[in-house]
Motif scaffolding. Sequence first.
Motif, PDB file in Angstrom:
ATOM      1  N   ALA A  92      -3.835  67.862  -1.493  1.00  0.00           N
ATOM      2  CA  ALA A  92      -5.168  68.457  -1.330  1.00  0.00           C
ATOM      3  C   ALA A  92      -5.481  69.504  -2.394  1.00  0.00           C
ATOM      4  O   ALA A  92      -6.631  69.619  -2.835  1.00  0.00           O
ATOM      5  CB  ALA A  92      -5.304  69.074   0.061  1.00  0.00           C
ATOM      6  N   ASP A  93      -4.483  70.271  -2.839  1.00  0.00           N
ATOM      7  CA  ASP A  93      -4.720  71.295  -3.869  1.00  0.00           C
ATOM      8  C   ASP A  93      -5.203  70.699  -5.183  1.00  0.00           C
ATOM      9  O   ASP A  93      -5.888  71.383  -5.954  1.00  0.00           O
ATOM     10  CB  ASP A  93      -3.431  72.083  -4.163  1.00  0.00           C
ATOM     11  N   LYS A 124      -9.155  70.654  -0.497  1.00  0.00           N
ATOM     12  CA  LYS A 124      -8.474  71.703   0.268  1.00  0.00           C
ATOM     13  C   LYS A 124      -9.459  72.597   1.016  1.00  0.00           C
ATOM     14  O   LYS A 124      -9.357  72.779   2.227  1.00  0.00           O
ATOM     15  CB  LYS A 124      -7.592  72.542  -0.648  1.00  0.00           C
TER      16      LYS A 124
END
Length: 161
Positions: A92-93, A124
């Motif tokens: 997600a980052d 994110k």
Amino acid sequence: MKTIKFLAILISSFGLSSCAPLKPPVIIKNGTVENYKYIFISSTNSLTSGSGATYGGQYYSSSKSVNPSDVITGILSKEGYIRLPELKPELADETIIVNYGESGRRNRGLGYTIEVTIQLVSAKSHALICSCTAEGQGETEADDIRKAITRCLSGLLSKGN
């Protein structure tokens, strides 16, 4: 004499409106996409459009198709992004969610333009990283969409913005 002036004004205004340039892309940047490696794009449906003409009593036609998510994937893949088939929490980052939609039409001379809006959202935080709205015009609706997407992403990915 009034009729001639009226016709001259009408023809001039029609000529000028048909040559009007496409509106420049509208870009909103709240962050940078440089720290992202992956993209997630929802699937879109293909659009098939056609054109035709009669020549010498014979009708000729052609059709073109475009799938917006495929066009977006191709452009972003060329820039080095990797498309994920599903969102992965562990990535997600480094993942951008790409949203696409048709956002308008505008009459322009003998045809019209199709406007699209593309958003790049952080996977994110779900915050808007950047977005772009651009229009395109071609021979068919498929051409319009392809050109609008290309203009939009070119504006978002250019180093000068």
